[in-house]
Scaffold this active site. Structure first.
Site, PDB file in Angstrom:
ATOM      1  N   ASP A 132    -105.693-105.493   6.193  1.00 60.82           N
ATOM      2  CA  ASP A 132    -106.460-104.263   6.399  1.00 60.82           C
ATOM      3  C   ASP A 132    -107.156-103.950   5.069  1.00 60.82           C
ATOM      4  OD1 ASP A 132    -107.614-102.005   7.436  1.00 60.82           O
ATOM      5  OD2 ASP A 132    -105.791-101.253   8.389  1.00 60.82           O
TER       6      ASP A 132
HETATM    7  C1  NOJ Z   1    -108.853 -99.326   8.006  1.00 59.91           C
HETATM    8  C2  NOJ Z   1    -108.308 -99.285   9.405  1.00 59.91           C
HETATM    9  O1  NOJ Z   1    -106.902 -99.183   9.387  1.00 59.91           O
HETATM   10  C3  NOJ Z   1    -108.701-100.489  10.247  1.00 59.91           C
HETATM   11  O2  NOJ Z   1    -108.301-100.253  11.565  1.00 59.91           O
HETATM   12  C4  NOJ Z   1    -110.179-100.742  10.156  1.00 59.91           C
HETATM   13  O3  NOJ Z   1    -110.519-101.839  10.965  1.00 59.91           O
HETATM   14  C5  NOJ Z   1    -110.539-100.973   8.697  1.00 59.91           C
HETATM   15  N1  NOJ Z   1    -110.223 -99.778   7.943  1.00 59.91           N
HETATM   16  C6  NOJ Z   1    -112.014-101.345   8.504  1.00 59.91           C
HETATM   17  O4  NOJ Z   1    -112.832-100.263   8.750  1.00 59.91           O
END
Ligand code: NOJ
Length: 759
Positions: free
Chosen positions: A304
Site C-alpha cells: 500500500d
Molecule cells: C491507500 C489506500 O489504503 C489504498 O486502498 C489505495 O489503493 C492507495 N492509498 C492508493 O491510492
C-alpha cells in the site's frame, strides 16, 4: 458496449446463490487461482536488465500530473513535477504511475518511454477505480445491499470499460476486507460484515473488472485488497493494530481474498496493519507461505501507499534500506510511492542481503503481468483520447447507475405504509442533503464529478413530486435560523422527507468515528421537525452502519440511501414514489448504540447468553440495551408483505457425501409487488470448536406479485458446514444443525434442524 457478452460465469451468477457458495457451480467455475503465463521473451529481457532497471520495474509512483482530486486521497507525495517523472520513466526508474489523469497524460508518458528508454518496457497505469470511473455507482457496501452479485459484476464491468478507455490498465479494487466494526470508515468500501457476501461480491467484482480476457482493451487488472485483516483494526481505528486468532483469520478475513483469486484477480495489496505483531508488508507467512505456497497465487503483490516505509514507524525496520529488505523478502513484489525499492534493492543485492534470483522472480511476475495486459503487443492498447470520450458517461452506464442506486436502497421501517408517497402529497424536503450535488457520489471517487450527479430535489421533481426544500442544518454544525425555517416548512407540508446523515468525507480511509450517530446538529433538527407531528420519512446518507436515536429512530419510515452515485436523486425518487419497490437488505448491522461495536450477527453464544426476553442478571449484556441489533444484517422491507411458511427439510438427513435440499414457501400477502431476499442460515449445535449463533449459507432474491407464492429451494452439502477445527484444518463434524430460512439474521422466519450423518 460494455455488457454485451454473457459469460457462463455471469449466467450462473445471475441465478443468485441458491446453492451455498462452497458447493456452488460458480465456485467450481472459478476454481482456478489465476495463472500467469510467462512469455518466452521475458527471461531474455530480464537478462539484459541492470539491477537499477529491475528495481525500477518494482517501483510504482503516484502520478505527478497535477490537478486531480487524487491528490486528496493519500498523504502528499514527493512533489515531483510531471516532466521530471517522465524523465524517471524514460530512465527505467518506474514500472508505472497511479491515479493520473486521462489518455493524454498516459500517451505522453508511454510515448516517451517507447521512444526514448533503453529497453522500451511499457509503463502500466493504475488507479483507484473503486465504484465507478466517470459514471459513479453506489459506494461498494451500498451496492452489496442489493444482494445481487451480478449487479456488482456489471457495474465493475462498466467501470472497467470507461477507465480502460482513459488509459488505465489496473484498478486497486475490489476491496474485500470484512468490516465488523462500523466505527471503521472503510466499512463503506467493502462488502460488509458477512463472509458469504464477502466471497461472492469479491468474485463478482474481480470478474467484472477483468472481463473475459485481461488483454482486452476494456479490461482492468483487479487488485484484491488489503491483504489481510485490515478491517479487524482494534477499536475500528483505521491503520490500528490487528490481533486476531488464526481461526478467525481463516474463517472470516481470508475467504474473500481466496474467492477473488479463484475468480482470477491477478494482484493484491499488502495491508497497512500488523497481524499478531508482524505488519502485513513484512509478513512472509502471509505474503509467501500462505499466498504463494498454499494458495498458488501467481499474480503480483504491491505494497500500500508507503507501506514499506511505514515498517520504520511500526518499529520493525531501522531505516529505509531495512524496510525495503524486509518487505521484499516477505514477498511484496512492488513498492508503492516510497521509492525505497529503487533506492535500496540494487545495493541490497550487491551486498548479498537480497538474492538477485528473488528480484528476478518479482520482475518476471511484473513483466508477465504487463504481457497479460497486452502491453508488450501494443503499449497503447488502452490509450486513445477518442475512445476515452466515446466511452465516457454513456446513457447505458447512467441507466446502470440508476438501477444500482435503487437496488441499493434499504427500507428499514415503513409504519402505516407511509411509503410510497403519492405525487400529490405536499412534501417538505429538509436537511443538509435535501438539495445540491454534494455528497451524492461518495468518497472514493478519483474521477467522478459532483457536477454530473442528480440531486435529491432534482430527482423528486423530475418524478413529478411537489416539494419544498429547506436546508435546516449543516452536516456537523447548526445553521442560523435553520431549525425555524425547517419547522415552518414542515408545518406547511403533508409529509417531511428528512435527508440527513453523514457527508461522504465522514467515511472512507482515515475516517473512523467513535460515535456512529447522526451528527448532533442534524439530530437537533430532526427532533424539532418531529415535534410538528408531521409524518417523517428519514433518508439516511451513510457510509457505515449507524446507531439511530430519538426522532430519527422513531420516524415513521426510514430508508438507507448510502451514497448512491451519479443517479442518486433519480434512484431515490424511483423508490419514494413507488416506480420501483425497495429491495435492498443490510449487509451490515445497525446497532442500538455505538458502544456495541464491533457488532456482527455471526457472533458466538458465550457461556452466559441472555435468553430471549428481558435482560437477566449475570448474563452477557450491557446495562440497559439489548444485545441484538436495532436493524440486523439482512433486514430490509418491501412495499409488499412477505410471509414465510412450510419449511421442508426432506428426510432431515444430510448424508456425508450427499446433498440436502431445504425449501420454504414465501408469499406476498400484500397489495404491491415485492422483491424478497430469502436467506438461509445455519447453526452447528455441538462442535469441538465454538460456532457462531448463525451463519448465512445461501440466499435468493425472488420477485413476487401481490398474492403470489413461491417455493425457494436451497442445497447444502457437507463442505457448506465446515469450519477450522482443533487441528487448524478445515473440518466437518456430524451432528445436528439448526437451519432458518428467514428475512434477516435476527428473524425466526421458518426454522428446523437436520443431521449430518457420518460416513
Ligand atoms: C491507500 C489506500 O489504503 C489504498 O486502498 C489505495 O489503493 C492507495 N492509498 C492508493 O491510492
Amino acid at each position: 458496449m460494455f455488457d454485451t457478452r454473457i459469460s457462463r460465469r455471469s449466467a450462473i451468477q445471475a441465478l443468485g446463490f441458491a446453492v451455498a457458495w462452497s458447493a456452488s457451480p460458480l465456485r467450481a467455475a472459478v476454481d482456478a487461482v489465476g495463472k500467469l503465463p510467462v512469455p518466452g521473451f521475458v527471461d531474455a529481457l530480464i537478462g539484459r536488465m541492470t539491477l537499477e532497471e529491475k528495481a525500477g520495474q518494482l517501483t510504482l509512483m503516484a502520478s505527478a500530473w497535477g490537478g486531480s482530486s487524487a491528490a486528496n486521497l493519500n498523504p502528499p507525495g514527493n512533489g515531483q513535477g510531471f516532466d521530471a517523472q517522465i524523465a524517471d520513466a524514460v530512465a527505467g526508474k518506474l514500472t508505472g504511475v497511479f491515479n493520473g489523469q486521462g489518455a493524454d497524460m498516459a500517451m505522453r508518458m508511454q510515448s516517451a518511454v517507447m521512444k526514448r528508454s533503453r529497453l522500451k518496457i511499457p509503463l502500466m497505469f493504475a488507479a483507484d477505480v473503486i465504484h465507478g470511473f466517470r459514471t459513479i455507482f453506489p459506494i461498494p457496501v451500498g451496492e452489496v445491499a442489493s444482494f445481487e452479485p451480478d449487479l456488482a459484476r456489471r457495474t465493475a464491468r462498466a467501470a472497467a470499460f470507461e477507465a480502460s478507455g482513459a488509459g488505465i490498465d489496473w484498478t486497486f479494487a475490489p476491496m474485500v476486507d470484512i468490516a465488523r466494526d462500523q466505527r471503521w470508515g472503510r466499512a463503506m468500501e467493502g462488502a460488509g460484515e458477512d463472509v458469504l457476501l464477502g466471497e461472492v461480491f469479491a468474485a463478482a467484482r474481480a470478474q467484472g473488472f477483468q472481463g473475459e480476457s485481461l488483454s482486452s482493451n476494456d479490461a482492468l487488472m483487479a487488485c484484491a485488497k488489503h491483504f489481510a485483516a485490515y478491517g479487524a483494526a482494534e477499536a475500528g481505528l483505521d491503520y490500528n493494530t490487528v490481533d486476531i486468532s488464526k481461526r478467525t483469520l481463516f474463517e472470516v478475513y481470508l475467504p474473500p481474498f481466496e474467492a477473488a483469486f479463484r475468480a482470477g484477480a491477478m494482484s493484491t495489496m499488502a495491508s497497512f496493519n500488523e497481524v499478531a505483531g508482524i505488519p502485513s508488508t513484512a509478513n512472509k507467512w502471509l505474503m509467501t507461505d500462505l499466498l504463494r505456497d498454499d494458495w498458488g497465487f501467481e499474480g503480483i503483490v504491491v505494497s500500500d501507499y508507503t507501506g514499506d516505509q511505514e515498517l520504520i514507524a511500526h518499529g520493525i525496520a531501522a531505516d529505509g534500506r531495512d524496510a525495503a529488505r524486509l518487505a521484499f523478502l516477505a514477498g511484496v513484489d512492488m513498492s508503492m510511492e516510497s521509492d525505497l525499492y529503487y533506492l535500496h534493492l540494487p545495493a541490497l543485492v550487491r551486498d548479498g542481503a537480497v538474492p538477485e534470483a528473488l528480484v528476478d522472480r518479482s520482475v518476471r511476475r511484473v513483466l508477465a503481468t504487463k504481457a497479460m495486459l497486452g502491453l508488450f503487443d501494443d503499449p497503447f492498447r488502452r490509450i486513445d483520447p477518442k475512445r476515452e470520450k466515446a466511452r465516457s458517461m454513456l446513457p447505458a452506464a447512467r441507466a446502470l447507475s440508476r438501477e444500482a442506486g435503487r437496488k441499493s436502497i434499504v427500507m428499514l421501517k415503513n409504519e402505516g405504509n407511509l411509503l410510497p408517497l403519492s405525487k400529490s402529497a405536499r412534501v417538505a424536503v429538509i436537511g443538509p442533503f435535501a438539495s445540491g450535488q454534494h455528497d451524492l457520489i461518495g468518497g472514493w471517487c478519483v474521477y467522478g464529478s459532483d457536477a454530473d450527479a442528480v440531486a435529491l430535489d432534482t430527482g423528486l421533481r423530475a418524478a413529478g413530486g411537489s416539494i419544498t426544500v429547506t436546508q435546516g442544518s449543516g452536516v456537523e454544525e447548526s445553521l442560523d435560523g435553520g431549525i425555524e425555517a425547517a419547522v415552518t416548512a414542515a408545518k406547511a407540508a403533508d409529509v417531511v422527507i428528512l435527508s440527513i446523515g453523514e457527508s461522504q468525507t465522514m467515511s472512507g480511509e482515515a475516517q473512523s468515528r467513535a460515535q456512529i450517530v447522526v451528527p448532533p446538529a442534524q439530530q437537533a433538527l430532526a427532533e424539532a421537525v418531529a415535534a410538528t407531528g408531521k409524518p417523517i420519512v428519514v433518508l439516511l446518507k451513510n457510509g457505515r452502519g449507524l446507531a439511530l436515536q430519538g426522532a430519527v429512530r422513531d420516524a415513521a419510515a426510514i430508508l438507507v440511501t448510502w451514497q448512491l452515485g451519479t443517479e442518486s436523486g433519480n434512484a431515490i425518487a424511483d423508490v419514494i414514489y413507488g416506480a420501483h419497490g425497495p429491495s435492498g437488505r443490510l449487509p451490515i448491522s445497525f446497532p442500538f448504540d455505538s458502544g456495541q461495536e464491533p457488532y456482527h450477527y455471526d457472533h458466538k453464544s458465550t457461556g452466559r447468553p441472555n435468553p430471549p426476553g428481558p435482560l437477566q442478571p449475570y448474563k452477557a449484556h450491557y446495562r440497559g440495551i439489548p444485545n441484538a441489533a436495532l436493524y440486523p444484517f439482512g433486514h430490509g422491507l418491501t412495499y409488499g408483505n412477505i410471509a414465510y411458511s412450510a419449511l421442508d427439510l426432506g428426510t432431515g438427513k444430510l448424508a456425508w457425501s450427499g446433498e440436502i435440499t431445504i425449501s420454504a414457501t414465501i408469499t406476498n400477502t400484500g397489495s404491491r409487488p415485492a422483491e424478497e431476499v430469502a436467506q438461509l442460515y445455519i447453526h452447528d449445535v455441538v462442535a469441538s470448536v465454538t460456532r457462531p449463533v448463525r451463519q448465512l449459507k445461501a440466499f435468493r432474491k425472488v420477485a413476487l406479485a401481490p398474492g403470489q407464492s413461491e417455493t425457494v429451494r436451497f442445497t447444502l452439502r457437507r463442505d457448506s458446514l465446515q469450519f477450522i477445527g482443533l487441528d487448524m484444518k478445515p473440518t466437518v463434524e456430524p451432528g445436528e444443525f439448526r437451519v432458518w430460512i428467514a428475512p434477516s439474521a435476527q428473524s425466526d422466519g421458518v426454522s428446523g434442524s437436520f443431521d449430518l450423518v457420518a460416513a
